[in-house]
Design a protein around this motif. Structure first.
Motif: not given
Lengths: 723, 533
Positions: A365-388
């Motif tokens: 979970t920690v790792s997958q949350l990292g992916f989400m942070f990566l997404g919203v960090g690079v400006g792919a906000y929708a992608a981060g929420v999508f992975h969420l």
């Protein structure tokens, strides 16, 4: 486009004090009882809480009359009400959310709908309303919270059936849903903070649910204190926002921000970094991730709901919600992305060597949350929420499946009085024969999290990784490229540790013992139905946001999947302002991977690689075989030992933070307070000499007389003076 | 209805003198009826005081319910009463806490009951007198009057080291008071020389012209007196001793009300009388610095206390740090936050002392390590304890959050670094409170003695339930309190900033107050105050 271009303050705003004002003029979306969505779980908490107190008092009476502390289970009659109330209120809230979602779906929403109920804090130049905001982002979150939340409540009916704290469990769980909904529905930062700390509180109560067990109570405490470090960041971010913009309402802040903040300016960067500190606490990212693995001490459905599907994603929600601010602060965004990518990889390495099934999932979970942070960090906000969202489906499923496994193992060991750990995967094996539904649904989730086409995780994770590489622009190309490589590595590790978990748990020979096998059982209906529902979502959940390019290559001819980029478009009103800033400042995205190649090519590569990794890992682990925990010692050295011991981060923090703080505290008390200050006071005042004289007043025992004389004296003095 | 009985005319006099009458009445009754009488009497006074909420006009004059009578004509001493939105809630807090403290001492005070309750009532006269006085001389008399009953309460009904604690308490505060008395007289003669007529009346003194140096000295004299009372670090060491030795009701009154005399003094006298000194950058830096040190230092020290009561005592010091921070932010938001912290601290810390007292009555120990697992045998007590602990550490939804949030927010506008440092207090609050909660309520029920502890009885529920309800009520809907305080607070802020304040009339605000309170998106877009361009 964004709300702000259409920001005509609705006439309702002037009526906010009255609450329940009619919807804003021009907005066709008519909310349906949105306040009730919040109120129902709160009501559930109050009712279940009252039942829990009554049950607690009965249990206390038993203990006083000599019974064992945590003995006995609730009588079926005592389970009746919580069983209906607990899942019931969340179920109805889900239905209400669905209705609202349906209504929002059909209209073009140009501005958020705000319902204000009362003025919470109004002082000087500050005004904070107790208000909720309904918009695409909060709607997605509400759907996940009430939907997945409902399934987990249902699962809990079976899972917690024999627990003496049954009503208390549902009370806390309902309260959690209330606070989580407050977090995502609040219309301003302080309201989000109410939910933010509220879910932390529920997490604390639920991690320490079996509080009589000291390590579990410790884990709850640790979660709360670590989270408070993050909350400090959130608070300071709010202070800066208010000091610079004079408001804390989302509408006000996000409209004013592009005007008030210069791109890359110091203040907006500070705001985002403090928000990030808050997010790392709640979402268990480096450096504040240490509480989440310990949080597995709570009941497993809690881990599924709070520590996988909802609460821990609050940090991602925070960044997505504040996307305008993060877009204005490139350094803040890069920090988010970097922390996310590093956490994704770091936690994945630890997951490789854990033997407790829940701990593997926790680090996952920690790792997958990292992916989400990566997404919203690079400006792919929708992608981060999508992975969420997809992660909520498959990770909740994995936790619930693990819960079913633990439930079964626990029963078996309990029945035969075997002193083995029911959560240690080394004691499992071959469980597919005993619990086929769990086995199949967990494989679905595993393929989803591993990112294999066409499961949900493929689309969401692929989009994040793609964005981190392809979105490289501005002055940070090399960082983005590095993050892309890190993310790819973490994705490969994901496939490895999940396959390891599945093989150790479900495949090969059973290691529980012959006698125990007779007691292994499948899960009851209340547990399998949520598993199946989540499995369906883990397959199809990703199809709501199939990238246009992939759809054309694979489905176009068949007319399938008309919903290309649906979630991106759905969230566009939230992210548009941020995207506009990024486009204006950084230019368009590269739209090809750092080493070349298009989206479709890399998507195919990802699936092939992930599939190959799953097969190879499964074969190699099956071939190596596993021995029960008591036969297998701890890893003796090298990288395996390091990973098994989680890079010794807990030990490090203990040395450099916990112990020094305690030491300073003791020193402050003993030396500063008692020796320096009090010593000085006593010397100056020579209290000891005064004691003799004053003390003699008390020696006669005529205290009532003193009090009487004192009273009379006051009266007499006043009387004389007045007359 | 209240107007029909001329409520406004007599209520303040009644609130001050009725307790004294009750104290006398106690001696007419048999000892066995003392506590019931005291509870009924203070409870009745509380009900009477509730009328203030109805009658106080948020949009009216700054000071209301005013009355004045000549007391000592040749010195210009008057018996003048009156309250503003600040003292209103301090009085309500006092009248509320008193019956609760009485009800909470039913089992604790077993001997010389008449004397005890008489002293408690006498204390109430002093406290309400302090908050209702508009004459500085009268204020000082009441201020000193609070000292004596407390001294006896600690010294007679206290624990083993009660004499040491009582004397320390007395000497500490009396020393401060004397300094203030000198200051009061200087101010009085200065005002006399300007106006030509002697007067101790607040409205006559508040505008007295003083040079900056004079203000600095007087600020120091008043400031030290109030700082001891608060207590501000490093004047705090009398507090843990007094609390540990005081009987439960003594601790409750001390923490809930008496400490507020100091912070009330800051807002009522220190800032309006000496605006040049209070607004001086160095003075502010010193006060904020002491506040921040107090917040962090007291939290650290609290965290390592083995005695639950002492731990709670140190948390008081930390909370008062937030009050001082909010006050010397010199913004309306900050001061309103400080006032909410004062009220909230009164409720939640009062409740904590009551709960620790209930534990003590059951086990005759206050050592944290003697407990453990109590949630299993005393679920009601555990629930109340946890909610109170959460309010103490400022979890949103409780009164503690509203106060700390506003105080910090108000301070951050002017002093971001100090406020940010103070905000680390939220971390350290969890660090001192949660381990205690765990060690007392959670973990296993190891000790045999703890297995048979009774849960709260009806009386104890009646003691704690109103406080718990208020913690949540004030956390969810503090606005009725905030908006009544606002005019008084704005007056203080304006005055310190050099603006003109009509102290005898409506202060500074007038009619645009409505607009501030009800337009949620007022500041949006209109004037983004600052930017980093």
């Amino acid at each position: 486009m964004g709300f702000t271009e259409h920001l005509v303050l609705p006439p309702a705003v002037s009526l906010l004090g009255a609450g329940w004002a009619p919807a804003a003029q021009g907005a066709a979306y008519e909310p349906f009882l949105p306040g009730l969505i919040l109120l129902l779980p709160l009501l559930g908490f109050l009712l279940n809480g009252a039942l829990a107190l009554a049950a607690g008092r009965r249990s206390a009476d038993r203990i006083r009359s000599g019974g064992a502390a945590a003995e006995g289970s609730v009588e079926p009659a005592g389970r009746m009400l919580p069983t209906w109330i607990g899942p019931g209120v969340v179920g109805v809230a889900f239905l209400l959310t669905l209705i609202n979602f349906g209504r929002m779906l059909g209209v073009e929403l140009n501005e958020p709908v705000i319902r204000s109920y009362w003025t919470w804090m109004g002082t000087g130049n500050l005004n904070v309303e107790a208000a909720i905001q309904l918009d695409p982002l909060s709607m997605v979150m509400m759907m996940v919270i009430t939907g997945v939340g409902f399934l987990i409540h249902v699962f809990s009916v079976g899972y917690m059936k024999e627990d003496p704290g049954y009503a208390r469990y549902f009370a806390y769980l309902n309260l959690f849903v209330f606070f989580m909904l407050t977090l995502v529905m609040g219309a301003n930062f302080p309201m989000m903070f109410v939910g933010w700390e509220g879910v932390g509180l529920c997490s604390y109560l639920l991690i320490g649910f079996w509080f009589h067990d000291r390590p579990k109570a410790d884990a709850g405490k640790k979660a709360f204190i670590v989270n408070r470090i993050g909350d400090f960041g959130f608070l300071v971010a709010m202070f800066i926002l208010f000091a610079t913009l004079g408001t804390l309402d989302y509408v006000g802040v996000f409209e004013a921000a592009p005007e008030a903040f210069v791109y890359g300016g110091g203040i907006v960067t500070a705001i985002t970094l403090f928000l990030l500190l808050g997010a790392t606490g709640k979402s268990a990212q480096i450096p504040l991730f240490v509480w989440l693995p310990d949080a597995m001490a709570g009941p497993t459905p809690v881990s599924a709901l709070i520590h996988a599907a909802t609460m821990v994603t609050a940090g991602v929600y925070l960044v997505a919600r504040s996307s305008v601010l993060f877009a204005l602060a490139p350094a803040g965004s890069v920090a988010v992305a970097t922390i996310g990518a590093l956490t994704a990889l770091f936690a994945a390495t630890i997951a490789l060597q854990q033997v407790d099934i829940k701990r593997v999932l926790a680090y996952s979970t920690v790792s997958q949350l990292g992916f989400m942070f990566l997404g919203v960090g690079v400006g792919a906000y929708a992608a981060g929420v999508f992975h969420l969202m997809t992660h909520a489906f498959f990770k909740a499923l994995l936790f619930l499946g693990a819960g079913a496994v633990i439930h079964s193992m626990h029963h078996a060991f309990h029945a035969t009085h075997k002193d083995w750990d029911a959560q240690d995967m080394r004691n499992m094996g071959g469980l597919r024969r005993f619990m086929p539904v769990t086995w199949i649904t967990m494989w679905v989730a595993t393929l989803a999290i591993a990112g294999i086409w066409p499961f949900a995780g493929f689309f969401s994770k692929d989009e994040i990784i793609w964005a981190s590489g392809a979105a490289a622009r501005g002055g940070f190309e090399f960082i983005y490229t590095g993050l892309w490589v890190v993310a790819l590595a973490a994705a490969v590790l994901t496939a490895i540790y999940m396959t390891r978990l599945m093989v150790m748990t479900f495949h090969g020979p059973s290691r529980a013992g012959e006698e125990e096998e007779k007691h292994l059982h499948g899960a009851p209906l209340t547990m399998t139905v949520p598993l199946i529902a989540l499995a369906v979502l883990s397959v199809f959940g990703g199809w709501v946001n199939v990238p246009g390019s992939i759809r054309e290559s694979f489905f176009g001819g068949f007319g399938l999947l008309p919903m290309s980029d649906w979630l991106d478009r759905w969230l566009a009103p939230i992210t548009a302002d941020a995207q506009a800033v990024l486009l204006a400042e950084l230019g368009p995205v590269a739209d090809q991977a750092p080493v070349g190649g298009g989206h479709v090519f890399w998507g195919a590569v990802a699936t092939v690689v992930a599939t190959a990794v799953v097969i190879l890992t499964a074969r190699s682990i099956a071939r190596a075989g596993t021995r029960p925990a008591i036969e297998e010692g701890l890893p003796e050295g090298g990288i395996r030992k390091l990973l098994y011991n989680k890079w010794y981060v807990d030990e490090l923090y203990d040395r450099i933070v916990v112990r020094p703080t305690l030491g300073v505290s003791r020193w402050a008390w003993r030396v500063v307070d008692q020796l320096l200050i009090d010593g000085t006071v006593n010397a100056v005042g020579n209290v000891t000499r005064g004691v003799g004289w004053f003390g003699s007043l008390f020696q006669t025992g005529q205290v009532n007389t003193y009090a009487f004389i004192l009273t009379l004296g006051v009266l007499a003095v006043l009387g004389v003076l007045i007359l | 209805m209240l107007n029909a009985v001329a409520y406004d005319a007599w209520i303040l006099h009644a609130l001050i003198w009725l307790p004294l009458v009750g104290a006398l009445g106690l001696f007419l009754l048999p000892e066995s009826r003392a506590k019931e009488f005291a509870f009924g009497w203070t409870g009745g006074i509380f009900l009477l005081s509730l009328g203030l909420l109805v009658q106080f006009d948020p949009g009216g004059a700054l000071f209301q319910f005013t009355s004045t009578a000549t007391w000592i004509e040749m010195w210009g001493v008057s018996y003048s009463l009156g309250i503003d939105g600040i003292s209103l809630f301090m009085i309500l807090l006092s009248t509320l806490i008193m019956p609760i403290a009485v009800l909470g001492s039913y089992n604790y005070i077993k001997e010389r009951e008449q004397g005890f309750y008489a002293l408690l009532l006498l204390l109430q006269t002093g406290i309400v007198g302090v908050f209702a006085s508009m004459d500085l001389f009268l204020f000082y008399v009441f201020f000193e009057l609070t000292l004596v009953p407390m001294y006896f309460i600690v010294g007679i009904w206290g624990g083993e080291r009660r004499i040491y604690a009582a004397v320390k308490f007395f000497l500490y505060t009396a020393a401060g008071s004397l300094l203030m008395l000198v200051g009061i007289f200087y101010l009085y003669f200065q005002a006399w020389s300007v106006t030509g007529a002697p007067s101790f009346h607040y409205l006559d003194l508040v505008g007295t012209p003083l040079s900056f140096v004079e203000q600095l000295w007087l600020f120091a004299a008043f400031g030290v007196a109030f700082s001891i009372k608060v207590p501000v670090f490093p004047f705090h060491t009398w507090l843990p001793d007094a609390h540990v030795e005081a009987p439960t009701p003594g601790s409750v009154v001390l923490a809930a009300i008496l400490l507020k005399l100091g912070t009330y003094g800051f807002i009522r006298f220190l800032l309006p009388f000496f605006p040049l000194a209070a607004g001086h950058a160095t003075v502010i830096a010193v006060m904020l610095g002491l506040a921040v040190v107090g917040i962090i230092y007291a939290a650290w020290v609290a965290a390592v206390q083995p005695d639950a009561k002492k731990l709670v005592a140190y948390t008081s010091v930390a909370h008062m740090g937030f009050v001082v921070l909010g006050v010397f932010a010199l913004t309306a938001t900050g001061i309103q936050g400080a006032l909410i912290v004062m009220i909230s601290h009164g409720i939640s810390t009062g409740a904590l002392f009551l709960l620790v007292g209930m534990l003590y009555e059951r086990r005759h120990t206050r050592l944290i390590e003697d407990f453990g697992g109590l949630a299993q045998v005393t679920p009601l007590l555990a629930t109340a304890f946890v909610i109170t602990a959460l309010a103490t550490i400022g979890v949103p939804g409780t009164s503690g959050f509203v106060g700390e949030f506003l105080a910090l927010l108000g301070a951050f506008e002017r002093h971001p670094v100090m406020a940010a440092l103070a905000a680390t207090g939220v971390i350290f609050a969890a660090y001192y409170m949660l381990p205690m909660v765990q060690k007392i309520l959670f973990n296993s029920l190891e000790r045999e003695e703890n297995r048979t502890l009774p849960d709260l009885d009806r009386r104890e529920v009646a003691v704690i339930a109103p406080l718990v309800a208020l913690m949540i009520g004030l956390g969810v809907y503090p606005q009725p309190v905030l908006e009544r305080m606002e005019p008084a607070v704005q007056a203080v802020v304006q005055h310190v900033e050099g603006g003109t304040v009509d102290w005898a009339g409506q202060g500074v605000l007038g009619s645009d107050q409505e607009e501030i309170a009800y337009d949620p998106i007022r500041s949006v877009g209109a004037e983004p105050a600052g930017s980093d361009r």
